[in-house]
Design a protein around this motif. Sequence first.
Motif, PDB file in Angstrom:
ATOM      1  N   LEU A  80     -82.683 -11.786  20.126  1.00  0.00           N
ATOM      2  CA  LEU A  80     -81.821 -10.532  19.870  1.00  0.00           C
ATOM      3  C   LEU A  80     -80.329 -10.542  20.273  1.00  0.00           C
ATOM      4  CD1 LEU A  80     -84.586  -7.899  19.839  1.00  0.00           C
ATOM      5  CD2 LEU A  80     -83.476  -8.651  17.897  1.00  0.00           C
ATOM      6  N   ASP A  83     -77.723 -12.467  18.453  1.00  0.00           N
ATOM      7  CA  ASP A  83     -77.302 -11.928  17.023  1.00  0.00           C
ATOM      8  C   ASP A  83     -75.832 -11.383  17.171  1.00  0.00           C
ATOM      9  OD1 ASP A  83     -79.835 -12.383  16.375  1.00  0.00           O
ATOM     10  OD2 ASP A  83     -80.266 -10.379  15.969  1.00  0.00           O
ATOM     11  N   ASP A  84     -75.207 -11.052  18.130  1.00  0.00           N
ATOM     12  CA  ASP A  84     -73.987 -10.442  18.160  1.00  0.00           C
ATOM     13  C   ASP A  84     -73.009 -11.792  18.044  1.00  0.00           C
ATOM     14  OD1 ASP A  84     -74.515  -7.540  18.255  1.00  0.00           O
ATOM     15  OD2 ASP A  84     -74.395  -7.640  20.535  1.00  0.00           O
ATOM     16  N   ASP A  87     -72.968 -13.063  14.467  1.00  0.00           N
ATOM     17  CA  ASP A  87     -72.353 -11.964  13.646  1.00  0.00           C
ATOM     18  C   ASP A  87     -70.668 -12.229  13.814  1.00  0.00           C
ATOM     19  OD1 ASP A  87     -71.716  -9.830  12.058  1.00  0.00           O
ATOM     20  OD2 ASP A  87     -71.587  -8.467  13.725  1.00  0.00           O
ATOM     21  N   ARG A 116     -83.544  -9.640   9.638  1.00  0.00           N
ATOM     22  CA  ARG A 116     -82.957  -9.130  10.646  1.00  0.00           C
ATOM     23  C   ARG A 116     -81.610  -9.216  10.667  1.00  0.00           C
ATOM     24  NH1 ARG A 116     -84.617 -11.869  15.973  1.00  0.00           N
ATOM     25  NH2 ARG A 116     -82.660 -12.808  16.285  1.00  0.00           N
ATOM     26  N   GLU A 119     -80.100  -6.836   8.128  1.00  0.00           N
ATOM     27  CA  GLU A 119     -80.028  -5.388   8.604  1.00  0.00           C
ATOM     28  C   GLU A 119     -78.714  -5.221   9.587  1.00  0.00           C
ATOM     29  OE1 GLU A 119     -82.752  -2.912  11.425  1.00  0.00           O
ATOM     30  OE2 GLU A 119     -83.701  -3.905  10.097  1.00  0.00           O
ATOM     31  N   LYS A 120     -78.582  -6.447  10.476  1.00  0.00           N
ATOM     32  CA  LYS A 120     -77.468  -6.173  11.357  1.00  0.00           C
ATOM     33  C   LYS A 120     -76.242  -6.568  11.047  1.00  0.00           C
ATOM     34  CE  LYS A 120     -80.126  -6.771  15.762  1.00  0.00           C
ATOM     35  NZ  LYS A 120     -80.424  -7.449  17.054  1.00  0.00           N
TER      36      LYS A 120
END
Length: 174
Positions: A80, A83-84, A87, A116, A119-120
């Motif tokens: 997790l 993820d940033d 992105d 995921r 969504e993010k």
Amino acid sequence: PVTTGMESMDYFLVNDDFESDHGVDRYNEQLVRFDWLTFTFPEPTYVDSALSGSFSLLDYGVPLDSKIVMIPQSMQKFHLEFDDLLDGVLGLGDDVYIVAVYESKKTLWKDMLHSRFVEKMGKEKAERFKFIPTLPPEEFFLLTSLATVVVDPYPFGGGVTSLEIFQQCKVIVT
């Protein structure tokens, strides 16, 4: 790359360059240290993309003029916390695509990650994250050669796959 955590396991083989002097504190097993690698890789076979005919990024929705960020690690390594960064990479431009290879038998991981990411990051960015099923070695090396950059996921990181990438004289951003 880490302890098995099993009382029944007596030894863990490790290369001196891969483990610090304090590594013994992180293992249940007794470390057996070598000053040489405990494994070898066959010389990679390179395939000319024009001759292979069986692999094309176009088949996976990646335009040929794209900037390709390759993350050739197991889906389980996509923490997790990573993820940033993903992105942000996809936010660099509409011509940036992230390509990851997944084990064909583990579509559940791929599907969970895709959900995921949608969504993010939103659907538009998530659609530029392309999952490619496991490839034969020649095609994997071809895919690697097409990468603009290879990125190592954190906090887990790479192992055998990273060594295969280094064998091709590619740099991995970690």
